[in-house]
Design a protein around this motif. Structure first.
Motif, PDB file in Angstrom:
ATOM      1  N   MET A   1      93.856  67.993 125.868  1.00  0.00           N
ATOM      2  CA  MET A   1      93.050  66.185 125.692  1.00  0.00           C
ATOM      3  C   MET A   1      93.862  65.250 124.548  1.00  0.00           C
ATOM      4  N   GLY A   2      93.654  66.387 123.909  1.00  0.00           N
ATOM      5  CA  GLY A   2      94.504  65.383 122.648  1.00  0.00           C
ATOM      6  C   GLY A   2      96.341  65.468 122.536  1.00  0.00           C
ATOM      7  N   ARG A   3      96.471  66.236 123.454  1.00  0.00           N
ATOM      8  CA  ARG A   3      98.132  66.622 123.826  1.00  0.00           C
ATOM      9  C   ARG A   3      98.433  65.689 124.458  1.00  0.00           C
ATOM     10  N   GLU A   4      97.243  64.552 125.389  1.00  0.00           N
ATOM     11  CA  GLU A   4      97.541  64.055 126.086  1.00  0.00           C
ATOM     12  C   GLU A   4      97.647  62.383 125.658  1.00  0.00           C
ATOM     13  N   LEU A   5      97.190  62.396 124.847  1.00  0.00           N
ATOM     14  CA  LEU A   5      96.763  61.119 124.116  1.00  0.00           C
ATOM     15  C   LEU A   5      97.895  61.099 123.163  1.00  0.00           C
ATOM     16  N   GLY A   6      98.642  62.600 122.364  1.00  0.00           N
ATOM     17  CA  GLY A   6      99.777  62.701 122.115  1.00  0.00           C
ATOM     18  C   GLY A   6     101.017  62.287 122.621  1.00  0.00           C
ATOM     19  N   SER A   7     101.495  62.431 123.912  1.00  0.00           N
ATOM     20  CA  SER A   7     101.740  62.372 124.371  1.00  0.00           C
ATOM     21  C   SER A   7     102.096  60.185 124.942  1.00  0.00           C
ATOM     22  N   PHE A   8     101.143  60.292 125.189  1.00  0.00           N
ATOM     23  CA  PHE A   8     100.868  58.124 125.038  1.00  0.00           C
ATOM     24  C   PHE A   8     101.028  58.180 124.101  1.00  0.00           C
ATOM     25  N   TYR A   9     100.913  58.353 123.245  1.00  0.00           N
ATOM     26  CA  TYR A   9     100.776  58.179 121.833  1.00  0.00           C
ATOM     27  C   TYR A   9     102.475  57.437 121.593  1.00  0.00           C
ATOM     28  N   ALA A  10     103.268  58.629 121.630  1.00  0.00           N
ATOM     29  CA  ALA A  10     104.542  58.680 121.372  1.00  0.00           C
ATOM     30  C   ALA A  10     105.756  57.702 122.045  1.00  0.00           C
ATOM     31  N   LEU A  11     104.949  57.530 123.701  1.00  0.00           N
ATOM     32  CA  LEU A  11     105.403  56.951 124.766  1.00  0.00           C
ATOM     33  C   LEU A  11     105.252  55.203 124.609  1.00  0.00           C
ATOM     34  N   LEU A  12     103.729  55.045 123.476  1.00  0.00           N
ATOM     35  CA  LEU A  12     104.259  53.552 122.986  1.00  0.00           C
ATOM     36  C   LEU A  12     105.173  53.687 121.568  1.00  0.00           C
ATOM     37  N   VAL A  13     104.983  54.880 121.057  1.00  0.00           N
ATOM     38  CA  VAL A  13     105.554  54.332 120.060  1.00  0.00           C
ATOM     39  C   VAL A  13     107.368  54.116 120.435  1.00  0.00           C
ATOM     40  N   ILE A  14     108.024  54.828 121.837  1.00  0.00           N
ATOM     41  CA  ILE A  14     109.893  54.693 122.105  1.00  0.00           C
ATOM     42  C   ILE A  14     109.335  53.151 122.312  1.00  0.00           C
ATOM     43  N   ASN A  15     108.416  52.348 123.160  1.00  0.00           N
ATOM     44  CA  ASN A  15     108.394  50.968 123.563  1.00  0.00           C
ATOM     45  C   ASN A  15     108.115  50.437 122.589  1.00  0.00           C
ATOM     46  N   ILE A  16     107.238  50.742 121.583  1.00  0.00           N
ATOM     47  CA  ILE A  16     108.089  49.565 120.343  1.00  0.00           C
ATOM     48  C   ILE A  16     109.146  49.734 119.966  1.00  0.00           C
ATOM     49  N   ALA A  17     110.477  51.006 119.455  1.00  0.00           N
ATOM     50  CA  ALA A  17     111.153  51.054 119.133  1.00  0.00           C
ATOM     51  C   ALA A  17     112.330  50.285 120.211  1.00  0.00           C
ATOM     52  N   ALA A  18     112.335  50.598 121.628  1.00  0.00           N
ATOM     53  CA  ALA A  18     113.331  49.288 122.221  1.00  0.00           C
ATOM     54  C   ALA A  18     113.093  47.962 123.077  1.00  0.00           C
ATOM     55  N   GLY A  19     111.724  47.862 122.121  1.00  0.00           N
ATOM     56  CA  GLY A  19     110.776  46.106 122.288  1.00  0.00           C
ATOM     57  C   GLY A  19     112.189  45.834 120.822  1.00  0.00           C
ATOM     58  N   ALA A  20     111.933  46.629 120.178  1.00  0.00           N
ATOM     59  CA  ALA A  20     112.509  46.432 118.723  1.00  0.00           C
ATOM     60  C   ALA A  20     113.929  45.690 118.271  1.00  0.00           C
ATOM     61  N   VAL A  21     114.598  46.950 119.134  1.00  0.00           N
ATOM     62  CA  VAL A  21     115.807  47.355 119.248  1.00  0.00           C
ATOM     63  C   VAL A  21     116.127  46.054 119.889  1.00  0.00           C
ATOM     64  N   ALA A  22     115.647  45.739 121.749  1.00  0.00           N
ATOM     65  CA  ALA A  22     116.143  44.806 122.675  1.00  0.00           C
ATOM     66  C   ALA A  22     115.610  43.298 121.795  1.00  0.00           C
ATOM     67  N   MET A  23     114.756  42.800 121.392  1.00  0.00           N
ATOM     68  CA  MET A  23     114.839  41.828 120.284  1.00  0.00           C
ATOM     69  C   MET A  23     115.935  41.805 119.550  1.00  0.00           C
TER      70      MET A  23
END
Lengths: 90, 200
Positions: free
Chosen positions: B1-23
């Motif tokens: 469960m912790g690992r799964e939340l970690g994957s979701f967390y990483a996905l959100l970090v990728i989104n923030i990075a990609a969103g910032a670069v797109a901006m």
């Protein structure tokens, strides 16, 4: 925390009241307003899952042994939701 | 469960990075197109490149929304993770507590997550189009300016565009796993109702 279903709120209240707690502590900890909190607490008192005890002049809520008839299946079912479904991985 | 939340967390970090670069990219393109259009105005009499500037600023707006949504969901996911890892209460550190909190988060943010996937797909398509447009100039007219800078700009557009198109696929896998759990959770609700009614 929002959008919990009723049973999840029951589980949280019962888990938190394993150590006796005041009603104010319960609603703060479980993020409930007093009306909704009162409805849930009343239901659990009615089922005999919570009991009121007196401590230093204060009325506290305490989870009873009987609550395990709800807590045990709840925890088993929620753990099964994860064990029996595909895990999300990146 | 912790690992799964970690994957979701990483996905959100990728989104923030990609969103910032797109901006950043969209703002840079928008300003670049506007300046070029204004500079060329006296010679050609109209704002050439204005539609591209409008598209670039639209992507900028979309990227801001993408970034804000990602940051909001990230903040709540982080709160659950922190409580699980270093929560002061025993109840916070139980797997059931984490499951209940994560299910509540998913129920609350389901539409936001769907929107993030959509915005990511839209930004990906626009960035790939921008990359293709940047590529068309040098291919048709030859390179003018520093070749490595042109290649780097095109590669960045295409790379971020491809990432932005891949993100919805990951979100889709995430949603599949959680939708299945919510569906099974509804079956569990029926069983719990029976327990509370004393019928089990």
């Amino acid at each position: 925390m929002k959008l919990r279903i009723q049973y999840e709120i029951f589980w949280e209240i019962l888990g938190y009241c394993r150590g006796a707690k005041s009603f104010t502590h319960v609603i703060n900890r479980c993020d409930l307003n007093s009306k909704i909190g009162q409805e849930h607490v009343d239901f659990l008192l009615g089922r005999g899952y919570l009991t009121k005890i007196q401590s230093e002049g204060k009325t506290l809520l305490q989870t009873t042994e009987r609550a395990s008839e709800f807590l045990v299946p709840f925890e088993r079912m929620y753990l099964e939701l994860f064990e029996n479904s595909p895990e999300f991985k990146l | 469960m912790g690992r799964e939340l970690g994957s979701f967390y990483a996905l959100l970090v990728i989104n923030i990075a990609a969103g910032a670069v797109a901006m950043g990219l969209s703002m840079s393109y928008g300003v670049q197109y506007i300046l070029a259009a204004v500079k060329a105005l006296p010679a050609i009499g109209w704002l050439d490149g204005l539609p591209l500037a409008v598209i670039a600023f639209a992507v900028f707006g979309i990227a801001i929304g993408w970034l804000i949504s990602s940051a909001e969901v990230f903040s709540e996911a982080q709160e659950i993770r922190d409580e699980f890892e270093k929560g002061g209460n025993v109840e916070d550190q139980s797997p059931t507590s984490m499951i209940v909190k994560t299910m509540a988060l998913y129920r609350e943010k389901k539409s936001t997550i769907g929107r993030m996937a959509l915005v990511s797909r839209l930004a990906g398509i626009l960035l790939i189009l921008a990359g293709a447009y940047s590529l068309a100039g040098p291919v048709i007219y030859g390179m003018s300016g520093e070749p490595w800078m042109i290649v780097a700009a095109i590669a960045m557009n295409l790379g971020i565009g491809a990432l932005a198109l891949y993100i919805p696929h990951i979100f889709s896998n995430f949603s599949k796993a959680w939708d299945l759990r919510l569906a099974k959770g509804e079956e569990a609700e029926v069983a719990l109702r029976r327990v509370l009614e004393g019928k089990s």
